[in-house]
Design a protein around this motif. Structure first.
Motif, short mmCIF file in Angstrom:
data_model
loop_
_atom_site.label_atom_id
_atom_site.label_comp_id
_atom_site.label_asym_id
_atom_site.label_seq_id
_atom_site.Cartn_x
_atom_site.Cartn_y
_atom_site.Cartn_z
N VAL A 304 0.84 -1.20 0.00
CA VAL A 304 0.00 0.00 0.00
C VAL A 304 0.87 1.24 0.00
CG1 VAL A 304 -1.79 1.30 1.23
CG2 VAL A 304 -1.86 -1.20 1.20
N SER A 305 0.58 2.17 -0.92
CA SER A 305 1.29 3.44 -0.98
C SER A 305 0.27 4.57 -1.08
CB SER A 305 2.24 3.48 -2.20
OG SER A 305 2.81 4.77 -2.35
N VAL A 306 0.22 5.42 -0.07
CA VAL A 306 -0.72 6.54 -0.04
C VAL A 306 0.08 7.84 0.00
CG1 VAL A 306 -2.60 7.66 1.21
CG2 VAL A 306 -2.47 5.16 1.12
N ASP A 307 -0.04 8.64 -1.04
CA ASP A 307 0.70 9.89 -1.15
C ASP A 307 -0.30 11.06 -1.12
OD1 ASP A 307 2.52 11.88 -1.56
OD2 ASP A 307 2.84 11.46 -3.70
N LEU A 308 -0.72 11.43 0.09
CA LEU A 308 -1.68 12.52 0.27
C LEU A 308 -1.14 13.47 1.33
CD1 LEU A 308 -5.06 10.53 0.42
CD2 LEU A 308 -4.08 11.71 -1.55
N THR A 309 -1.10 14.75 0.99
CA THR A 309 -0.64 15.74 1.95
C THR A 309 -1.75 16.22 2.86
OG1 THR A 309 -1.03 17.50 0.33
CG2 THR A 309 1.18 16.53 0.39
N ALA A 340 -0.17 -7.98 -4.96
CA ALA A 340 -1.04 -6.88 -5.38
C ALA A 340 -0.48 -5.58 -4.81
CB ALA A 340 -2.48 -7.09 -4.91
N THR A 341 -0.83 -4.48 -5.45
CA THR A 341 -0.42 -3.16 -4.99
C THR A 341 -1.62 -2.23 -4.97
OG1 THR A 341 0.15 -2.39 -7.22
CG2 THR A 341 1.91 -3.42 -5.92
N VAL A 342 -1.61 -1.30 -4.03
CA VAL A 342 -2.63 -0.25 -3.93
C VAL A 342 -1.89 1.08 -3.86
CG1 VAL A 342 -4.50 0.75 -2.57
CG2 VAL A 342 -4.28 -1.74 -2.75
N ASP A 343 -2.16 1.96 -4.82
CA ASP A 343 -1.55 3.28 -4.86
C ASP A 343 -2.64 4.34 -4.82
OD1 ASP A 343 1.39 2.69 -5.34
OD2 ASP A 343 0.47 1.59 -6.99
N VAL A 344 -2.46 5.35 -4.00
CA VAL A 344 -3.43 6.44 -3.87
C VAL A 344 -2.66 7.75 -3.94
CG1 VAL A 344 -5.23 7.49 -2.44
CG2 VAL A 344 -4.89 5.00 -2.40
N TRP A 345 -3.15 8.68 -4.77
CA TRP A 345 -2.50 9.97 -4.87
C TRP A 345 -3.53 11.03 -5.26
CZ3 TRP A 345 -2.38 6.20 -8.45
CH2 TRP A 345 -2.61 6.53 -9.78
N HIS A 346 -3.10 12.27 -5.22
CA HIS A 346 -3.98 13.42 -5.46
C HIS A 346 -3.36 14.31 -6.52
CE1 HIS A 346 -5.30 17.64 -3.87
NE2 HIS A 346 -6.06 17.25 -4.87
N VAL A 355 -5.36 -0.16 -8.20
CA VAL A 355 -5.15 -1.47 -7.60
C VAL A 355 -4.71 -2.42 -8.70
CG1 VAL A 355 -6.21 -3.38 -6.34
CG2 VAL A 355 -6.90 -1.02 -5.83
N THR A 356 -3.56 -3.04 -8.51
CA THR A 356 -2.98 -3.94 -9.52
C THR A 356 -2.70 -5.29 -8.88
OG1 THR A 356 -1.93 -2.04 -10.59
CG2 THR A 356 -1.10 -4.21 -11.19
N ASP A 357 -2.96 -6.36 -9.62
CA ASP A 357 -2.61 -7.69 -9.15
C ASP A 357 -2.05 -8.51 -10.31
OD1 ASP A 357 -4.69 -9.80 -10.27
OD2 ASP A 357 -5.87 -8.03 -9.73
N ASN A 358 -1.28 -9.54 -9.97
CA ASN A 358 -0.66 -10.40 -11.00
C ASN A 358 -1.44 -11.68 -11.21
OD1 ASN A 358 -0.10 -11.68 -8.61
ND2 ASN A 358 2.07 -12.04 -9.04
N GLY A 359 -2.76 -11.61 -11.03
CA GLY A 359 -3.60 -12.80 -11.22
C GLY A 359 -3.82 -13.15 -12.67
N HIS A 360 -4.83 -14.00 -12.93
CA HIS A 360 -5.02 -14.54 -14.28
C HIS A 360 -5.75 -13.59 -15.22
CE1 HIS A 360 -9.13 -15.19 -13.06
NE2 HIS A 360 -8.77 -16.04 -12.12
N GLY A 361 -6.24 -12.43 -14.72
CA GLY A 361 -6.84 -11.43 -15.61
C GLY A 361 -8.21 -11.86 -16.11
N GLY A 362 -8.62 -11.22 -17.21
CA GLY A 362 -9.91 -11.54 -17.81
C GLY A 362 -11.09 -10.89 -17.14
N ALA A 363 -10.87 -9.92 -16.25
CA ALA A 363 -11.99 -9.24 -15.60
C ALA A 363 -12.71 -8.34 -16.61
CB ALA A 363 -11.49 -8.41 -14.42
#
Length: 416
Positions: A304-309, A340-346, A355-363
């Motif tokens: 998780v990466s949250v870049d909010l001031t 998986a990764t979660v990135d939040v920014w403004h 939100v990114t994951d290395n799963g099998h895709g096809g969503a």
């Protein structure tokens, strides 16, 4: 309003059309110099000569539609008759736009279908109400009515010009054609931005109401099947323990001990339910801590990466939290991901999360999936959801929300 994409990118903003929608002639600029009787002039002459028969057809149709609808106003078929008349008017408008495109060079986008907004918008009644409120259909009826006198005038002037005004006919034709262009742009163009925004807000309001109703039903079900059932069992157990207190103190003590355990479980269920409504960690510590707590419950390791001031409004914060929550639940249930990764920014008055994951895709966003409902919820607050999920992965979901200052949003109820 097309806000949902599947290519991982925000839809490019189309260049703003000039007044009336003419994309080729530069509406407010004079036409370039040209020969008096070139191909453009002959096309304009043809258009003006065709005006009279087309105006007659449109006028007869429009007046017949309105008068028949009014005459049948005391019957149950009045509104459907008028609605079908407006559908036909739309078709006449489409023919007129095509004629203006071919002969006058006026290119106007086709208007979108009548908007069905709010609850109960499906079925014949929804179609009927949307058609009767369709501004495009009513403007086309007005166009058909006022075109008859204009069609007579333009036909007469051009016809007389062949015999009386030939040296100046090209300039007269150009002036008449410009008046035609103005009428087509003014009455046959798609609804303006305000009308479209009103339609979007009506649709969004329906989504919000339906979502809120579904959440209330979920909370009611969770209370009935969870904590309420445990508390009922607890009351019965304590009642039995009270009866056995003097006759069999040991059994009563065991029953009280069991009831104590039930109380703890009921409290935990109530805490989980409250977390589902609005988690305390989000209120107290913000998105960074709340999303980290969500990541800890995911079956795959999540960074998780949250870049909010600063913190956004409570409502926007709540929507962002539940968006990530639903996406991480999808990863746990369906993705078979190992990371998986979660990135939040403004940026640029928008709160973005990815939100990114290395799963099998096809969503997919189609066919009534959970992502479809999530996209509708974001759209209800002027948000955007984009999806990039090729077969084999990886999957990247990007969400945009409007940034609102926490002070401006104070007191707003969190949405889910």
């Amino acid at each position: 309003m097309e806000r949902v994409t599947e290519d991982g990118r925000r839809p490019a903003s189309a260049p703003a059309p000039s007044p009336g929608g003419d994309r080729t002639t530069g509406n407010d600029r004079p036409p370039a110099p040209r020969w008096a009787y070139d191909a453009h002039t002959w096309k304009e002459i043809a258009h003006l000569l065709i005006n009279l028969p087309m105006a007659l057809i449109g006028f007869v149709y429009a007046t017949f539609t309105v008068f028949v609808g009014a005459g049948l106003s005391v019957t149950v078929i009045a509104l459907p008759t008028l609605a079908f008349g407006l559908v036909g008017a739309r078709l006449l408008g489409k023919a007129e736009r095509a004629r203006a495109r071919v002969l006058l060079g006026v290119r106007i986008d086709e208007p979108s279908p009548p908007h069905r907004g709010g609850r109960g918008a499906d079925g014949f009644v929804g179609w009927l109400l949307a058609t009767l409120k369709d501004p495009v259909g009513w403007r086309t009826v007005l166009y058909c009515v006022i075109r008859l006198p204009w069609g007579v005038v333009s036909f007469a002037v051009v016809t007389a010009g062949f015999f009386l005004l030939w040296p100046a006919l090209a300039f007269v034709v150009r002036g008449l054609a410009n008046a035609d262009r103005a009428m087509v742009r003014g009455l046959l163009s798609p609804s303006d931005e305000l009308e479209r925004r009103i339609a979007e807000l009506e649709s969004d309001r329906g989504v919000v109401v339906d979502t809120a109703a579904a959440d209330l039903r979920r909370i009611e079900r969770d209370l009935h099947d969870g904590a309420q059932a445990r508390l009922v069992a607890l009351a019965m157990g304590l009642g039995l323990a009270k009866e056995k207190l003097h006759e069999d103190p040991d059994t009563a003590a065991a029953m009280v001990d069991e009831a104590h355990g039930e109380v703890k479980l009921a409290l935990q269920e109530l805490r989980d339910l409250a977390r589902g409504i609005h988690p305390a960690v989000l209120t107290d510590r913000g998105l960074d801590a709340a999303l980290s707590a969500l990541a800890a419950r995911c079956t795959a390791p999540v960074h998780v990466s949250v870049d909010l001031t600063q913190r956004p409004a409570e409502a926007i914060e709540g929507i962002a939290y539940f968006t990530v929550s639903e996406l991480l639940q999808n990863i746990s249930k369906h993705a078979h991901a190992t990371h998986a990764t979660v990135d939040v920014w403004h940026t640029d008055n928008r709160l973005l999360l990815q939100v990114t994951d290395n799963g099998h895709g096809g969503a997919t966003l189609h066919h009534g999936t959970g992502l479809t409902g999530l996209a509708e919820r974001l759209d209800a607050v002027d948000g955007l959801l984009s999806l990039d999920s090729p077969p084999g992965g990886p999957t990247t979901v990007t969400a945009e929300l409007p940034w609102r200052d926490r002070a401006a949003g104070r007191g707003a109820a969190p949405q889910r």
